[in-house]
Every structure is written in structure tokens, then in C-alpha cells.
Enzyme design. Structure first.
Site, PDB file in Angstrom:
ATOM      1  N   GLU A  93      78.779   6.779  66.590  1.00  0.00           N
ATOM      2  CA  GLU A  93      78.166   6.528  65.274  1.00  0.00           C
ATOM      3  C   GLU A  93      78.728   7.429  64.175  1.00  0.00           C
ATOM      4  O   GLU A  93      78.888   6.911  63.064  1.00  0.00           O
ATOM      5  CB  GLU A  93      76.637   6.708  65.374  1.00  0.00           C
ATOM      6  CG  GLU A  93      75.939   5.731  66.279  1.00  0.00           C
ATOM      7  CD  GLU A  93      75.969   6.150  67.749  1.00  0.00           C
ATOM      8  OE1 GLU A  93      76.380   7.298  68.046  1.00  0.00           O
ATOM      9  OE2 GLU A  93      75.592   5.329  68.591  1.00  0.00           O
TER      10      GLU A  93
ATOM     11  N   ASP B  16      81.380   6.390  73.911  1.00  0.00           N
ATOM     12  CA  ASP B  16      79.960   6.624  73.668  1.00  0.00           C
ATOM     13  C   ASP B  16      79.756   7.423  72.386  1.00  0.00           C
ATOM     14  O   ASP B  16      80.630   8.173  71.948  1.00  0.00           O
ATOM     15  CB  ASP B  16      79.354   7.384  74.855  1.00  0.00           C
ATOM     16  CG  ASP B  16      77.917   6.985  75.131  1.00  0.00           C
ATOM     17  OD1 ASP B  16      77.251   6.513  74.195  1.00  0.00           O
ATOM     18  OD2 ASP B  16      77.467   7.141  76.275  1.00  0.00           O
TER      19      ASP B  16
ATOM     20  N   ASP C  12      70.809   2.745  74.093  1.00  0.00           N
ATOM     21  CA  ASP C  12      69.899   3.196  75.147  1.00  0.00           C
ATOM     22  C   ASP C  12      68.502   2.621  74.943  1.00  0.00           C
ATOM     23  O   ASP C  12      67.569   3.306  74.504  1.00  0.00           O
ATOM     24  CB  ASP C  12      69.848   4.725  75.161  1.00  0.00           C
ATOM     25  CG  ASP C  12      71.207   5.338  75.434  1.00  0.00           C
ATOM     26  OD1 ASP C  12      72.078   4.633  75.957  1.00  0.00           O
ATOM     27  OD2 ASP C  12      71.393   6.529  75.125  1.00  0.00           O
TER      28      ASP C  12
END
Length: 882
Positions: free
Chosen positions: A509, A506, A575
Site C-alpha cells: 500500500e 505483500d 486479511d
């Protein structure tokens, strides 16, 4: 001073010289005229007045172009890691041009302007630089020298451009669309495009890239709001009607003027993640997106009349919005402000498959995922104990609901520290034991891991003591090979050694574009701003491959960069919200993502942010969930997820359960087809989820279908994207005949077909000439693989290669797999099953193939056919007349 007594001829000569100087001045100032060139073993160097242009053949259909000052800068090669042989090429020169030509592509350098044009092997120009647009402007970043580099290309009217990764503003054809390529939650930036003109461009930069930059900024004024949140004084007209803005949002207004009628790109930049993207022009909304959080930027193409226009912008109050515009024109522009040199690669197909295959040969092929990864992934936020995980899998098996993977989301670490990859011993007391229970139930286990372990934890202190965090940051510095090695060792000791099968990485980035303004092991964060997810994936892939070859690496991750496909990764769309609007935008986002060469992608079915407890009883949401689920069954990876939600089917009413079960059975019956197409991804550079430009580029109507795509070479998928819909018009591309999957009814291509779509069915069409293997009804991917139903869709010749292997190791790399090729002769109406090639331990010696020629009401839908021709195949060639 000009002597007026000179003869007229002299005066004319002076004037002509002045005109020539005026004409040449832009070119000379730009420094792009050719001075000389040198042929090298690996290409050519061309000396321009103000720099060096280097052209290198990378493949028989790929050329790399670099432009720099002085000596070539030393930039680490992160994308093209595969060794390659320089293809044969020849160089010719005339008085006006230099030409480098290889087998499938040629490049022509205009000596006067220095601009480049690209030709196919027939001499037809498919791409040209726009003369005078190559820029190399010096600057600095955090005290280090750099350049702003820019290049524009001509874009003919009617061109369709796809790619750049995963964006959330719903733009499909990217011609004239403005993009800011940054990495944030739900946005994956990949500087790669494919054009309907048959070429691909890889803009070879690691930092921020602006695509078709909009440089005309509109002054905005923030409007005052009432302090009473229940009595707002400001109202805007949205796509859902008039709405008063919420207390945590602000309204900005402004005016701008355009000089001519035309299409304009309107670009909104909030500067940071937000929760509202809204722009109206003259009272008409052109951008209107809401979610718990959103990427900073969004774009819209609008037609405007020449003159003055009024704008409204609504965004989160903490955002500082900028609004700009760009007149749509016949060019495509790339710009990067933190670069060492100008660097890009042109590929020519003309097919997208040829472009992507060449890109992957240079940047790394895609490894096979384990077979179970193509089954169903059960995920939610979150399971809170090992007991709950085991009980959930047992319930799936008890209810006979197919599934292969159960996912543990965050916070399983308990008091060990945020993001520490270590089980909380209170709720997960025996990791090896509970994971074995999952394996015994024929399920696989995926676990969430993060890149920001608490610096005060035991593990965090070890990283910190070795300076393995990015300075003044909570993020590990994976650019450092020591970080990657230690990180894997931690994962191996705490998780992998207990039997973990898959990694959910997760916030890779890293979250919220966090490399901007930092310093990393490799250098300034701004130079490597897009590449962090590549290194995170590399750490896990290389670590696991060194540890064992008996278990394939399978990584689910939220971000990506070019080349990451070589590390066994799957990306998901972040999300996103559980709304119809968000659902539609995921379809477009996924198609523009997969055409960049990244084949494995998925989404949170039903959206991550959902309507709380209402989701279990709200009929409107249930309809959305069913339609999203149907589309999810035709994603490369089939996965559900939801924030603070119990996403298991039995929490919803019977209608939802039945419709989910129907899609699960279809997905599992299609596994022989899906797994075989996955082999084509690995072997031949194929793509599973395919925008229609990949197969029907000559059909303009097909190119415009944003909510249709091919799943593999044979199945056309047309998801339902609107509520209260029981039918939709499906466009059938004209290059083929088609069969309705559910009814067997046949249609000619090149037409819109009104298709029934009751709540339990997604419109599906199969291309004539297709051969589709469908396996038995199963509960998990490796339960059994026989008998296999072979559905033949007549109307054209066809071929399909069935692929099988050991399902979850790397022995296929050593040739331990088998392929069986099926060939359909439409004129003679016979099917040939070729000799089986290769073998592997545990291979089924005899296959029972149930062959059926599809027709109306025969060999249709999910259920197994009752009338078929049984072939007991022992590996030898068989021909069957049908």
C-alpha cells in the site's frame, strides 16, 4: 443614495441592474465565465475569468479535462503511458457555447457558466457537470503550495455507479455512497467509476480523494466503561442481537438533526486501522463490521425522518472516530485536497467493455499470465521448510487433487532480517534443488516478498547507504529508479535465479497508508499517496522482463493503482475474516474492483482469520468454507489461504474434501474457456469477472444483483451467501435465454428461478448461444489439452474463439499462438469450425473435438459427455450439422 425623485423608469433600470449583479455575482466570484478560447493541435484551451480550462481528445471516445491557474503544472504522467494519436475532432462556436466533437463523444462548454456537458454521437447528453461546482482552492502541504480540487456531476435518479476499487463495507451501487480513497490492508483505492448511463470517469489524481464527501460532522462523546472486562456496563444492539462491548473497544454517543425526510450517507472514519466499525441510529445498526483489523472508513445509506436522531459508535479504544453525514442528492462529487490541478477523463462506451478497452489502450494493456496461474493456488500461513513444500505437492499428486501453484508465505528469511528476500539456509538449504523438485512435480512456486527489508540487514544497509528508503520510514522508495533496479537485482540473485516462478508482494500500500506526511523521490508523499503499489509492481515487472522473456511475470499483490494492469499483477482482498458477512462483502468488493479495468483478482478462500483448530471440525465453518470455495472457483484466480491454518483439503472431513475436489475438477475442465477469455483480456480489453451491468445494462433488475455476476461472456454465477441454504432464487437477465449448467433445463430470461443448491453445487446458468470448450480431467494446467468437449447451448447464434499458445513465455507477442473460431447458426442448427489462424512451436496438429448440443440431461455438469459428434480437426474449416 437612491434619489426617489428620479422617474420610475430610472428606478426600475437601477433595480434591474442590481438584480443582474446579484444574479451574476456567484458566477463572477467563481470565475468560471468564458473569456476566450484557442484551438490547438491536441485540443482547446479556454480562458476563464479565474483559470484555464484545457480539453484534450485522448481517443475517439475519451476526453481529458484540466483546470489550473497560470501555466499548466508539470505533473509526472503515471497512468497514461501509451503513445496515442490525437483523434480527429472539430470545434464550433456560437453565442452561448463552444463545442468540441469527435467520433463517439462531444463536449459542450457553456460560455456563461463555464460548465461542461458530454454528449454521445446522437447528440444525447449522458453526463453534465453541475454548474458552479468546479473548485480550485489554494493551500499548502508541508510548506509546498497545492490546491483542493473538486468537481460535481449531475446524477439522474435510477443511475447505478460502480467501481472505485475494493472496499469492505459491502456497498455495491455507489451512487450517493461516501468514500475516502486511501490504500490500506484489504482496501484498494482506484479513482475510476463506470455508470449505467454508459460513461466512465477517471479522476486523475495521485493523492487522497474523497468521493461524495460527507461534511456535516456529528459531535461524539466518549462514554466511560467499567474497568472489569467481564462486567461491562455498556451494551449495544448489533445486527447479531444485544452485545456488551469488549474491553479494548469504546462507545461514543451523539446527536444530530436533519431538516427533511430522505436518504442520507452516514460516514464513519476511525482515523486509522481498527477492529470494529459500528454505528447505530436511534438504536438501529447501520454499520456493523468486526475483524482482526479493518480499514479506517465505512459508509451506509439510511432513510431518516426529518428531526433529531441519536447515534452510537463503537470502535477500537485507540481509534478516534469521526462521524459525518451527507444528504443524498442527484449529484456525484470528487474532491482531492493535495493536488496541483483539477484533472479528469471522461470515457463513453456506452458498454463497460468499450470504456475499459479505451482506458487500457491509454494506460497499458494486460499481459497474458502463464497458463498455470489460472489453475489452483495452494497457500497457507505458512510452510516452514523446503521439505514441507515438496512433501505437500507430492501429497497433492498422490491423492490426485489438481493444483498448479504452491505459495511460500513470509519468514522464510530466518535470521537474515525481517523482509529480506533471501532463504534461511537451515530450513531451505538448497533453493535451486527444492524448486526443481516442485517443477518436476509439475507445480510452480510463488514466494512472499516485502517492501520493508530490515535496515540493519546486509541488504537493508545497502539500501540505506544510498538513501533508498523513504525518509523516517521503513519503506523502500520505489519512486526512485535506482531503488527499483537494485531491488530487482536482489530478487534475481537470491530468488529468481533459483527458479522462483511468481511473486507475492505483500503490504504494497504501503501498509497503513504510510505515505501520508512523508517525502519521496518524486515529491511529497501526500501527492503520490495512492501510487506506491504501481511502482512496486513496476520494479519487479520491468526487472524480470529485462532478465528473460521465457517466463511470464506473475505478481500477486495486496494493493493497486490505475495503470498497474500493465505489470502482470493479480490483487487479492487482504486479511479478511472467515465469516459469512465477510464472504458476502468479498463478492461485492471483487465486482467493484474488476470494473475499474483491473481484470485479475482473488481472495483468501475461507477468510484469512479463521476459527483456529475448530475450523477442521466445526460444521458451520465447513459449510462456509465449501461455499466460499465454490465461488473461488469462479474468481479470475483460484486460491486458498488462512492464518495459522493447514488449508490442504485432507485436513477436513470427507464432505469438504469431496466438495473441494468437485470444484477443482470443474475449474480444470473449464481451463480452455478461461484461458481463451484471458486472451480476450489481453487482446481486446475484456474483463473475466463481470458485474451484470457489463452485459445487461438495460435490465434494472440485473443491475441490482449484488451476488450474481458473469464469468466470461457465457456463465452466470450465483454463489450461496447464507448458511443452511439448499436453494436460492437466481435472477436470469431478460436479454437472453438460459440453461441450468447442472441439469440442462432451459429458461427464458427476465425472471427469478428457484434453483436447487445442495452443498456440493453452486448455482450456474449458461447463456443461450454460448459455445463452451471443456478440456479433459487433468491434475495441472498443462498436463494435456485434448480431447476438448465443445458444448453448444442453442437458442441464439453464438461464437467463441479458442486460444492456445506456449503457456509460459512472451512469444505470443510475436504472433506465436493459434486461434480457432467456432460459430453456431441457431436457425440452421450447424456449427462451423473455422480455419486455424497462426501457429506456435509444439502446437497440437490434430484436435479431437467432441461436439454436443446441450439439452436436458445431455452435456451437463462436470463429467465428460458420453454422446457426442467427434470431429478430428486438422486446422481446416469444418461445418457440422447437429
Amino acid at each position: 443614495m437612491l434619489n426617489l425623485k428620479k422617474p420610475p423608469a430610472f428606478t426600475m433600470q437601477i433595480n434591474m441592474k442590481c438584480l443582474l449583479v446579484v444574479y451574476l455575482l456567484p458566477i463572477m466570484c467563481y470565475g468560471q465565465t468564458v473569456k476566450s478560447f484557442e484551438k490547438l493541435n491536441r485540443g482547446i484551451n479556454i480562458k476563464l475569468i479565474n483559470g484555464t480550462l484545457n480539453i484534450s481528445p485522448l481517443a475517439e471516445n475519451a476526453l481529458r479535462i484540466k483546470f489550473y491557474n497560470g501555466t499548466e503544472p508539470n505533473v509526472p504522467e503515471l497512468i497514461f503511458t501509451s503513445h496515442y494519436s490525437v483523434p480527429k475532432f472539430r470545434v464550433t462556436e456560437s453565442s452561448s457555447k463552444i463545442e468540441l466533437k469527435e467520433k463517439k463523444i462531444a463536449i459542450v462548454i457553456n460560455k456563461l457558466t463555464g460548465s461542461l456537458s458530454f454528449e454521445n454521437n446522437s447528440g444525447e447528453i449522458f453526463l453534465s457537470e453541475k454548474a458552479g461546482t468546479r473548485k480550485l482552492v489554494p493551500g499548502t502541504d508541508m510548506g509546498e503550495s497545492c490546491y483542493t480540487v473538486e468537481q460535481s456531476f449531475k446524477s439522474p435518479k435510477g443511475e447505478h455507479i460502480f467501481g472505485l476499487g475494493q472496499f469492505q463495507d459491502g456497498q455495491f451501487n455507489l451512487r450517493n455512497v461516501t468514500r475516502s480513497l486511501t490504500q490500506v490492508n484489504s482496501q484498494i483505492s482506484l479513482p475510476f467509476i463506470y455508470s449505467s448511463e454508459g460513461y466512465g470517469i477517471l479522476w486523475h489524481q495521485y493523492g487522497l480523494t474523497e468521493f461524495n464527501p460527507a461534511d456535516n460532522f456529528i459531535p461524539l462523546k466518549k462514554q466511560e466503561q467499567s474497568a472489569n472486562g467481564n462486567n461491562q456496563s455498556i451494551e449495544v444492539t448489533t445486527t447479531s442481537g444485544a452485545q456488551k462491548i469488549s474491553q479494548n473497544q469504546s462507545l461514543y454517543t451523539g446527536k444530530f438533526k436533519v431538516t427533511e425526510d430522505g436518504v442520507y450517507s452516514i460516514f464513519l472514519n476511525l482515523g486509522d486501522m481498527g477492529n470494529r466499525q459500528y454505528v447505530s441510529i436511534d438504536g438501529k445498526p447501520c454499520i456493523d463490521i468486526t475483524n482482526f483489523w479493518l480499514p479506517p472508513t465505512a459508509d451506509a445509506l439510511v432513510y431518516l425522518k426529518g428531526g433529531e436522531h441519536e447515534v452510537q459508535v463503537v470502535c477500537k479504544s485507540s481509534n478516534v472516530p469521526k462521524l459525518s453525514w451527507r444528504h443524498a442528492n442527484d449529484e456525484t462529487t470528487f474532491r482531492s485536497p493535495n493536488a496541483k490541478l483539477l484533472d479528469y477523463v471522461v470515457f463513453y462506451g456506452p458498454s463497460a467493455d468499450s470504456v475499459i478497452a479505451a482506458y487500457r489502450r491509454l494506460s497499458g494493456n494486460v499481459p497474458m499470465l502463464p497458463k498455470w496461474a489460472y489453475g489452483f493456488w495452494q497457500c497457507r500461513e505458512r510452510y516452514t521448510s523446503s521439505k514441507e513444500l515438496v512433501e505437500t505437492v507430492d501429497e497433492f499428486r498422490k491423492r490426485k487433487i489438481p493444483m498448479d501453484v504452491i505459495v511460500q508465505d513470509w519468514q522464510y528469511w530466518g535470521n537474515n532480517g525481517w523482509g529480506v528476500p533471501e532463504f534461511d539456509t537451515t530450513n531451505y538449504p538448497n533453493p535451486s534443488g527444492f524448486i526443481k523438485e516442485l517443477h518436476d512435480a509439475d507445480a510452480h512456486f510463488c514466494i512472499s516478498i516485502w517492501s520493508n527489508p530490515d535496515k540493519n540487514s546486509v541488504i537493508g544497509k545497502e539500501f540505506a547507504s544510498k538513501n533508498l528508503y523513504i525518509p523516517d520510514s521503513k519503506w523502500l522508495d520505489y519512486f526512485n529508479p535506482v531503488t527499483r533496479e537494485i531491488y530487482w537485482n536482489v530478487l534475481n540473485k537470491n530468488l529468481f535465479s533459483h527458479g522462483v516462478d511468481s511473486w507475492w508482494m505483500d503490504a504494497t500500500e504501503p501498509e497503513n497508508d504510510a505515505l501520508h506526511g512523508t517525502k519521496t523521490y518524486l515529491g511529497l508523499g501526500d501527492f503520490y499517496r495512492l501510487t506506491y503499489p504501481l511502482f512496486v509492481s513496476r520494479a519487479v515487472y520491468e526487472g524480470q522482463r529485462k532478465t528473460t522473456s521465457k517466463k511470464r511475470v506473475c505478481i500477486l499483490t495486496r494493493s493497486a493503482f490505475l495503470g498497474q494492469q500493465r505489470y502482470g499483477t493479480i490483487n487479492w482482498s487482504g486479511d479478511v475474516g472467515g465469516t459469512w458477512d465477510s464472504f458476502r462483502r468479498q463478492i461485492v468488493a471483487g465486482l467493484n474492483y474488476t470494473i475499474t479495468g483491473m481484470p485479475y483478482w482473488t481472495t483468501d478462500i475461507g477468510g484469512f482469520f479463521r476459527p483456529g483448530k475448530l475450523q477442521y471440525t466445526d460444521k458451520n465453518y465447513e459449510e462456509l468454507l465449501i461455499r466460499w470455495y465454490q465461488w473461488g472457483a469462479f474468481n479470475p484466480i483460484f486460491r486458498i489461504h488462512g492464518f495459522q491454518s493447514q488449508t490442504e483439503p485432507w485436513h477436513y472431513d470427507k464432505q469438504v474434501q469431496d466438495d473441494m475436489l468437485k470444484m477443482l475438477h470443474l475449474r480444470y475442465r473449464l481451463l480452455p474457456y478461461i484461458y481463451s477469455e484471458a486472451w480476450q483480456i489481453t487482446k481486446n480489453g475484456f474483463t473475466l469477472m463481470r458485474p451484470l451491468v457489463m452485459d445487461f445494462n438495460g435490465d434494472t433488475s440485473a443491475l441490482n444483483q449484488r451476488y450474481e455476476f458473469m464469468f466470461g461472456k457465457s456463465i452466470l454465477v450465483a454463489p450461496i451467501t447464507e448458511p443452511n441454504t439448499t436453494e436460492r432464487n437466481v435472477y436470469l437477465p431478460k436479454q437472453s435465454g438460459w440453461y441450468n449448467f447442472w441439469s440442462g433445463e432451459s429458461f427464458s430470461g427476465g425472471q427469478l428461478v428457484k434453483t436447487e443448491a445442495p452443498l456440493d453445487k453452486i448455482p450456474l446458468y449458461v447463456k443461450a448461444g454460448s459455445i463452451i470448450p471443456m478440456g479433459p480431467a487433468i491434475q495441472y494446467s498443462t498436463e494435456k489439452n485434448d480431447p476438448i468437449e465443445i458444448r453448444i447451448y442453442p437458442g441464439a447464434d453464438g461464437m467463441f474463439t479458442l486460444y492456445e499458445d506456449e503457456n509460459n513465455n512472451y512469444d505470443y507477442e510475436k504472433g506465436k499462438y493459434s486461434t480457432i473460431t467456432f460459430t453456431w447458426n441457431d436457425a440452421g442448427k450447424f456449427l462451423t469450425i473455422g480455419n486455424r489462424k497462426n501457429s506456435f512451436p509444439g502446437m497440437l496438429k490434430v484436435h479431437n473435438f467432441r461436439v454436443v448440443k446441450v439439452s436436458k440431461d445431455n452435456g451437463v455438469g462436470i463429467n465428460a459427455v458420453e454422446k457426442f459428434r467427434l470431429i478430428k480437426y486438422i486446422g481446416k474449416k469444418v461445418t457440422v450439422k447437429l
